[in-house]
Each structure stands twice: as C-alpha cells, then as structure tokens.
Motif scaffolding. Structure first.
Motif, PDB file in Angstrom:
ATOM      1  N   MET A  49       0.839  -1.192   0.000  1.00  0.00           N
ATOM      2  CA  MET A  49       0.000   0.000   0.000  1.00  0.00           C
ATOM      3  C   MET A  49       0.879   1.249   0.000  1.00  0.00           C
ATOM      4  SD  MET A  49      -3.016   0.748   2.749  1.00  0.00           S
ATOM      5  CE  MET A  49      -4.055   2.207   2.672  1.00  0.00           C
ATOM      6  N   VAL A  50       0.706   2.116  -1.018  1.00  0.00           N
ATOM      7  CA  VAL A  50       1.427   3.384  -1.108  1.00  0.00           C
ATOM      8  C   VAL A  50       0.430   4.501  -1.388  1.00  0.00           C
ATOM      9  CG1 VAL A  50       3.572   2.290  -1.890  1.00  0.00           C
ATOM     10  CG2 VAL A  50       1.896   3.075  -3.570  1.00  0.00           C
ATOM     11  N   TYR A  51       0.911   5.751  -1.341  1.00  0.00           N
ATOM     12  CA  TYR A  51      -0.027   6.877  -1.393  1.00  0.00           C
ATOM     13  C   TYR A  51       0.071   7.744  -2.649  1.00  0.00           C
ATOM     14  CZ  TYR A  51       4.183   8.954   0.701  1.00  0.00           C
ATOM     15  OH  TYR A  51       5.474   9.323   0.981  1.00  0.00           O
ATOM     16  N   THR A  52       0.883   7.356  -3.634  1.00  0.00           N
ATOM     17  CA  THR A  52       1.003   8.162  -4.847  1.00  0.00           C
ATOM     18  C   THR A  52       1.233   7.267  -6.047  1.00  0.00           C
ATOM     19  OG1 THR A  52       2.040   9.937  -3.577  1.00  0.00           O
ATOM     20  CG2 THR A  52       2.191  10.112  -5.947  1.00  0.00           C
ATOM     21  N   GLU A  53       0.542   7.595  -7.171  1.00  0.00           N
ATOM     22  CA  GLU A  53       0.770   6.890  -8.433  1.00  0.00           C
ATOM     23  C   GLU A  53       2.186   7.159  -8.927  1.00  0.00           C
ATOM     24  OE1 GLU A  53      -0.921   4.891 -10.238  1.00  0.00           O
ATOM     25  OE2 GLU A  53      -3.044   5.059  -9.682  1.00  0.00           O
ATOM     26  N   ARG A  54       2.766   6.166  -9.547  1.00  0.00           N
ATOM     27  CA  ARG A  54       4.124   6.338 -10.064  1.00  0.00           C
ATOM     28  C   ARG A  54       4.197   7.456 -11.096  1.00  0.00           C
ATOM     29  NH1 ARG A  54       8.186   1.482 -11.605  1.00  0.00           N
ATOM     30  NH2 ARG A  54      10.084   2.728 -11.586  1.00  0.00           N
ATOM     31  N   ALA A  55       3.262   7.491 -12.016  1.00  0.00           N
ATOM     32  CA  ALA A  55       3.320   8.452 -13.120  1.00  0.00           C
ATOM     33  C   ALA A  55       3.192   9.889 -12.639  1.00  0.00           C
ATOM     34  CB  ALA A  55       2.223   8.145 -14.141  1.00  0.00           C
ATOM     35  N   SER A  56       2.484  10.085 -11.518  1.00  0.00           N
ATOM     36  CA  SER A  56       2.240  11.453 -11.041  1.00  0.00           C
ATOM     37  C   SER A  56       3.097  11.818  -9.840  1.00  0.00           C
ATOM     38  CB  SER A  56       0.757  11.606 -10.671  1.00  0.00           C
ATOM     39  OG  SER A  56       0.415  10.715  -9.624  1.00  0.00           O
ATOM     40  N   SER A  57       4.001  10.927  -9.433  1.00  0.00           N
ATOM     41  CA  SER A  57       4.739  11.155  -8.199  1.00  0.00           C
ATOM     42  C   SER A  57       5.899  12.128  -8.401  1.00  0.00           C
ATOM     43  CB  SER A  57       5.283   9.843  -7.646  1.00  0.00           C
ATOM     44  OG  SER A  57       6.083  10.081  -6.510  1.00  0.00           O
ATOM     45  N   SER A  58       5.941  13.160  -7.552  1.00  0.00           N
ATOM     46  CA  SER A  58       7.106  14.041  -7.474  1.00  0.00           C
ATOM     47  C   SER A  58       7.789  13.845  -6.131  1.00  0.00           C
ATOM     48  CB  SER A  58       6.673  15.507  -7.648  1.00  0.00           C
ATOM     49  OG  SER A  58       5.736  15.871  -6.635  1.00  0.00           O
ATOM     50  N   ASP A  59       7.398  12.805  -5.434  1.00  0.00           N
ATOM     51  CA  ASP A  59       7.940  12.488  -4.122  1.00  0.00           C
ATOM     52  C   ASP A  59       9.179  11.616  -4.309  1.00  0.00           C
ATOM     53  OD1 ASP A  59       8.531  11.414  -1.630  1.00  0.00           O
ATOM     54  OD2 ASP A  59       6.441  11.238  -1.028  1.00  0.00           O
ATOM     55  N   THR A  83       2.114  -2.735  -6.326  1.00  0.00           N
ATOM     56  CA  THR A  83       1.708  -1.623  -5.456  1.00  0.00           C
ATOM     57  C   THR A  83       0.222  -1.345  -5.615  1.00  0.00           C
ATOM     58  OG1 THR A  83       2.364  -0.042  -7.179  1.00  0.00           O
ATOM     59  CG2 THR A  83       3.964  -0.511  -5.441  1.00  0.00           C
ATOM     60  N   GLU A  84      -0.410  -0.991  -4.514  1.00  0.00           N
ATOM     61  CA  GLU A  84      -1.801  -0.544  -4.514  1.00  0.00           C
ATOM     62  C   GLU A  84      -1.807   0.911  -4.048  1.00  0.00           C
ATOM     63  OE1 GLU A  84      -4.337  -3.031  -2.230  1.00  0.00           O
ATOM     64  OE2 GLU A  84      -4.042  -4.784  -3.512  1.00  0.00           O
ATOM     65  N   VAL A  85      -2.319   1.792  -4.884  1.00  0.00           N
ATOM     66  CA  VAL A  85      -2.229   3.228  -4.623  1.00  0.00           C
ATOM     67  C   VAL A  85      -3.548   3.753  -4.071  1.00  0.00           C
ATOM     68  CG1 VAL A  85      -1.794   5.485  -5.642  1.00  0.00           C
ATOM     69  CG2 VAL A  85      -0.544   3.484  -6.475  1.00  0.00           C
ATOM     70  N   TYR A  86      -3.442   4.432  -2.944  1.00  0.00           N
ATOM     71  CA  TYR A  86      -4.571   5.147  -2.351  1.00  0.00           C
ATOM     72  C   TYR A  86      -4.101   6.578  -2.136  1.00  0.00           C
ATOM     73  CZ  TYR A  86      -6.157   0.389  -1.547  1.00  0.00           C
ATOM     74  OH  TYR A  86      -6.509  -0.927  -1.729  1.00  0.00           O
ATOM     75  N   PRO A  87      -4.634   7.542  -2.908  1.00  0.00           N
ATOM     76  CA  PRO A  87      -4.103   8.915  -2.893  1.00  0.00           C
ATOM     77  C   PRO A  87      -3.998   9.489  -1.486  1.00  0.00           C
ATOM     78  CG  PRO A  87      -5.700   8.646  -4.656  1.00  0.00           C
ATOM     79  CD  PRO A  87      -5.750   7.388  -3.843  1.00  0.00           C
ATOM     80  N   ASP A  88      -3.011  10.334  -1.312  1.00  0.00           N
ATOM     81  CA  ASP A  88      -2.628  10.841  -0.001  1.00  0.00           C
ATOM     82  C   ASP A  88      -3.784  11.362   0.855  1.00  0.00           C
ATOM     83  OD1 ASP A  88      -0.862  11.350   2.016  1.00  0.00           O
ATOM     84  OD2 ASP A  88      -0.155  13.247   1.221  1.00  0.00           O
ATOM     85  N   PRO A  89      -4.693  12.199   0.329  1.00  0.00           N
ATOM     86  CA  PRO A  89      -5.757  12.715   1.204  1.00  0.00           C
ATOM     87  C   PRO A  89      -6.639  11.618   1.808  1.00  0.00           C
ATOM     88  CG  PRO A  89      -5.642  13.993  -0.820  1.00  0.00           C
ATOM     89  CD  PRO A  89      -4.768  12.793  -1.019  1.00  0.00           C
ATOM     90  N   GLN A  90      -6.778  10.484   1.089  1.00  0.00           N
ATOM     91  CA  GLN A  90      -7.632   9.406   1.581  1.00  0.00           C
ATOM     92  C   GLN A  90      -6.831   8.232   2.169  1.00  0.00           C
ATOM     93  OE1 GLN A  90      -8.199  10.320  -1.972  1.00  0.00           O
ATOM     94  NE2 GLN A  90      -9.408  12.007  -1.170  1.00  0.00           N
ATOM     95  N   TYR A  91      -5.525   8.365   2.217  1.00  0.00           N
ATOM     96  CA  TYR A  91      -4.679   7.228   2.580  1.00  0.00           C
ATOM     97  C   TYR A  91      -5.010   6.710   3.980  1.00  0.00           C
ATOM     98  CZ  TYR A  91      -0.376   4.398   2.752  1.00  0.00           C
ATOM     99  OH  TYR A  91       0.527   3.375   2.838  1.00  0.00           O
ATOM    100  N   LEU A  92      -5.077   7.627   4.940  1.00  0.00           N
ATOM    101  CA  LEU A  92      -5.336   7.206   6.317  1.00  0.00           C
ATOM    102  C   LEU A  92      -6.734   6.617   6.458  1.00  0.00           C
ATOM    103  CD1 LEU A  92      -4.575   6.936   9.259  1.00  0.00           C
ATOM    104  CD2 LEU A  92      -5.204   9.338   9.595  1.00  0.00           C
ATOM    105  N   ASP A  93      -7.732   7.236   5.830  1.00  0.00           N
ATOM    106  CA  ASP A  93      -9.106   6.712   5.896  1.00  0.00           C
ATOM    107  C   ASP A  93      -9.174   5.303   5.305  1.00  0.00           C
ATOM    108  OD1 ASP A  93      -9.978   9.043   7.075  1.00  0.00           O
ATOM    109  OD2 ASP A  93     -10.693   9.937   5.194  1.00  0.00           O
ATOM    110  N   LYS A  94      -8.509   5.112   4.187  1.00  0.00           N
ATOM    111  CA  LYS A  94      -8.522   3.793   3.546  1.00  0.00           C
ATOM    112  C   LYS A  94      -7.774   2.774   4.397  1.00  0.00           C
ATOM    113  CE  LYS A  94      -9.653   1.130   0.101  1.00  0.00           C
ATOM    114  NZ  LYS A  94     -11.064   0.833  -0.195  1.00  0.00           N
ATOM    115  N   LEU A  95      -6.680   3.213   4.999  1.00  0.00           N
ATOM    116  CA  LEU A  95      -5.909   2.336   5.878  1.00  0.00           C
ATOM    117  C   LEU A  95      -6.763   1.861   7.047  1.00  0.00           C
ATOM    118  CD1 LEU A  95      -3.068   1.169   6.420  1.00  0.00           C
ATOM    119  CD2 LEU A  95      -2.508   3.298   7.598  1.00  0.00           C
ATOM    120  N   ASN A  96      -7.492   2.782   7.656  1.00  0.00           N
ATOM    121  CA  ASN A  96      -8.372   2.423   8.770  1.00  0.00           C
ATOM    122  C   ASN A  96      -9.470   1.467   8.323  1.00  0.00           C
ATOM    123  OD1 ASN A  96      -7.112   3.952  10.805  1.00  0.00           O
ATOM    124  ND2 ASN A  96      -8.153   5.812  10.160  1.00  0.00           N
ATOM    125  N   ALA A  97     -10.057   1.734   7.157  1.00  0.00           N
ATOM    126  CA  ALA A  97     -11.159   0.903   6.660  1.00  0.00           C
ATOM    127  C   ALA A  97     -10.679  -0.515   6.341  1.00  0.00           C
ATOM    128  CB  ALA A  97     -11.780   1.547   5.421  1.00  0.00           C
TER     129      ALA A  97
END
Length: 458
Positions: A49-59, A83-97
């Motif tokens: 589980m990661v929080y950014t798509e590869r193509a759009s990542s500047s991290d 990798t399973e991507v869950y965008p950063d703003p929803q990462y914690l919510d998805k992790l909890n769920a």
C-alpha cells in the motif's frame, strides 16, 4: 535462484532454510523419470500500500521505492511485488477501513505523520510482529542505526521496519558564525546558546528563526520542555489526561518569550508569514538572512538547491542542554518512514525478503542521496555519492554516536489537540501569561472527545 524460506513470524518459530539448488545435485543421481525437478514453484504475489501513483509522483521517496520494486521484481522467479495506490488525502481513511475489515494488503508504507498508527494497528492485531525475524537474523538486526526503531515499537516489540531516519536539530550559517566569532562546538548549554544569540545580534545578524507556519515554535518548546522536565509532560498528553503541571510550562513559556524580548527572533515569530508580509519583510534561512533555524533533516534538500544562498554554508548542532533540568540532556526528537507487514498476509517469509531489499546497502544509500534523509541502517556516507552533501554527512556523524531518541509527534494528539498545543506555545512566545496559556490548553484538550492512542518510545 536459491530461495530461502524464513520461518520467523507468528510465535517466532525457528528459521528454516529450504535450498532448492542443494536438491538439484541429489536429483541428478535418480533414474530419469523418478522425479521432476522442472516443476515450477507457485509464484508468490505481494501487495504493498502506497499513497502516490508512479506516473504522477514528485515524491523522491516514492520514486526510490518504485525503483526498488523494479529491481526486486527483475529476474525474481518466485516473488512479484505489486503496489496498490490510495491517494494521499484518503490514505489514512482507507488504511483504517482496510484494517477494520481485515483486508489490509501484505505491506503498508508508514510516513512519519502516520507512525502513531503503527502502535494502534499493532495493538489491534492487524500487524505481524517482526521482532522474531530480526532476532533470527542478527546481522540484519545489528545493521540498523541507533534509535532507528523509535517509531516501530509497541510494548517492547517491533512492528515495522524503518527505511529512513530523520531528527530535528539546529542548523546554523557557518559564515555568520565566523563573522560573530562563534564556535558551534562550544554551544552546549542554554546559556551558551543565549550568548551566541547576543553575539550575533551585536554583529548585526538576525540570530534565530522559528517559522510559525511550519510549527517550529512548538518543536522548539518540545525540546525545552523535555530538557526541563523529561518525558512526563509528553506522557500526560499522550494518555489523554492533559494533566499538565504549571511549573515547567511556565518556565518554558518564559524562556520563549525572552527570545522575543531580547530581539533574538524576528518580530513576526508566532504569526503566519501571510500576517507578517502585511507589516514588514519576511526573512529566510535559505536565503542567507538569519543565522540559525530549528528544523528537520529533510530541510537539507532545500540547502542543496542551486538557487539556495546557503549551499555549502550550513552546519548542524544538537539542541542545547538545560542545566538543572531533570530530563535526559542528549535527547533528539526523531521520526522514520517504515514498512509493516499485515497479519492478513499469507506469505510473510516473502514479505521479509522485500524488507531486506529496502534495507540493503545500495537501496539505503540511494534513499539517503535522493531524499536528503539519513539511512535507517549504519551504511557509510563517506562515498563519492555524497560529495557536496556535507550537511547530511555531518548529521550522520552526529547521530551515529550513542544517543537517546524520542518519537513524540504532535499529530499523535489528534488534529484538534495538536492545534491547541501549537497555539498555546505561540501564545507563550508572544507574552501570554503561562497560567492562562495552560488553562486554555487544558480546556481545549478536554473539549475533544477522542484521541489516537499512543505510548511514548524513547
């Protein structure tokens, strides 16, 4: 490829090695058709589980992780990592769920802002304990730097493996220190620090910067509070009681305000940059306008930019000691990025292979060079890869000696209490009465119904 199967989780069963290539020699002695050594082992699939798509990542962290995934998968006939991507703003919510529904992927990436969740999920049984794995491979376990597991532990056990390490320190402009005839290595106590501030001010150099927007006022207060009273104040915050004794808070509040009264801080300190720009010119450490700044090691990347006015002019020193304080005086506030293995994972031996890949020397050096953070392991930075990155090498040397680390992060308090805590110290900086400040903080904290559970590791 000789694949090693590790039995090191779920009760700490003894490590067992199954070497396929040892069998090949024995099978050659058998009659043709007696056995089939060409049978394919079923390929293990791991999901992370990661929080950014590869193509759009500047991290840079995610870029380095994706590159390590490619290396891990290349030529690997027995494990594939996806990798399973869950965008950063929803990462914690998805992790909890996912944790609540027992559907966590095999591996979970935790950033410093989510390290409190490692303890939460460990307590809830969502994470596999990694202590037996580490103990079963003493060479791997001993490769980690001092304090690396500060954010990974719960009840004396390890639940995630760190891949980077960072701490908060004081950065100083070496050119300004030379002008004011200050030797950084002689700044050991709070009195030494104040004398350095006065010398800088007398030389016409702004001594210190605490950015209100970046919440460095609160971190500066954290250090003073720890030096003054140890970890007890932080424990009372983390247990939710906020039963805070007035004396250490009052003294620290007075020390903060004295920095303002002595004009060691710019007039806008405690306010946002937006507020200050309405009334005067902002000053910036990166532009070579102030002598010292409290910050995390991740700031080093900014010093190295081509447009930085302080490139090659930055030194690092620990926060000064407070004579007469009851706290351990060589504590560093530190955090880490780490990766955990979920108990939903059915291929934990393979997951450990990935953790070892992420903590291998080459990957650790790449992470340090790309992220300007310290490696989680004891790899040497005295290589050509780090030429010109003097601040990182200096930080590595400072933090390679025996030390104490503390993992208190204000996000552990929950967002509302975090805001109340930061506002309290800004008020103290600007001269608010300490008793009034503390009363308001306790009132604001009590108004919040719930708070993430976290125990302090040090």
């Amino acid at each position: 490829m000789c694949y090693k199967q590790h039995r090191c989780m779920n009760g700490g069963r003894t490590m067992r090695f199954k070497r396929i290539c040892v069998l090949l020699a024995a099978l050659l002695l058998l009659p043709v058709g007696a056995a089939s050594c060409g049978r394919q082992r079923e390929k293990v699939e791991l999901r992370m589980m990661v929080y950014t798509e590869r193509a759009s990542s500047s991290d840079p962290l995610l870029e380095s992780i994706y590159a390590a995934v490619d290396d891990f998968n290349f030529g690997n006939t027995e494990i594939v990592l996806k990798t399973e991507v869950y965008p950063d703003p929803q990462y914690l919510d998805k992790l909890n769920a996912l944790a609540a529904s027992n559907q966590l992927p095999d591996l979970i990436l935790f950033g410093p802002e989510l390290e409190a969740r490692v303890q939460k999920f460990a307590k809830e049984g969502a994470l596999a304990e990694l202590t037996p794995c580490l103990e079963a491979d003493s060479e791997w376990y001993s490769s980690f730097r001092e304090g690396a597991f500060v954010s990974s532990e719960y009840e004396g056990k390890i639940w995630s493996v760190p891949i980077t390490f960072q701490a908060n320190c004081i950065f100083y402009n070496t050119h300004f220190f030379e002008r004011a005839n200050i030797r950084a290595e002689e700044i050991r106590t709070w009195e030494d620090f104040l004398e350095a501030c006065e010398a800088l001010k007398s030389a016409g150099i702004p001594p210190l910067l605490l950015d209100g927007d970046d919440n460095r006022v609160a971190r500066f207060a954290d250090y003073l509070l720890q030096r003054k009273a140890g970890i007890e104040p932080f424990e009372t915050m983390l247990d939710g009681s906020f039963d805070l004794a007035l004396e250490p808070y009052a003294e620290v509040g007075g020390m903060l305000n004295a920095l303002m009264e002595q004009e060691y801080l710019p007039a806008y300190s405690g306010y946002s940059h937006e507020h200050y720009r309405k009334y005067g010119r902002d000053i910036n450490f990166f532009e070579g306008e102030v002598a010292m700044m409290l910050g995390s090691l991740s700031s080093i990347g900014g010093f190295q930019r081509e447009d930085s006015a302080v490139k090659g002019l930055v030194g690092i020193m620990p926060f000064p000691q407070l004579e007469g304080g009851s706290g351990v005086q060589d504590v560093w506030f530190a955090q880490a990025h780490s990766i955990a293995v979920s108990t939903d994972n059915e291929n934990q031996e393979a997951a450990v292979e990935w953790l070892k890949q992420m903590t291998a020397e080459e990957v650790q050096l790449d992470l340090a060079a790309n992220l300007y953070r310290l490696p989680a392991t004891k790899v040497s930075l005295e290589t050509a890869q780090f030429n010109g990155k003097d601040e990182l090498v200096q930080a590595d040397q400072l933090l390679s000696r025996p030390l104490h680390v503390l993992d208190f992060d204000r996000s552990y308090l929950g967002s509302e209490r975090e805001t109340a805590y930061e506002n309290a110290w800004r008020g103290a900086l600007l001269g608010q009465d300490p008793a009034e400040m503390l009363e308001q903080l306790q009132e604001d904290a009590a108004a919040v119904a719930d708070m993430p559970e976290h125990s302090l590791q040090n």
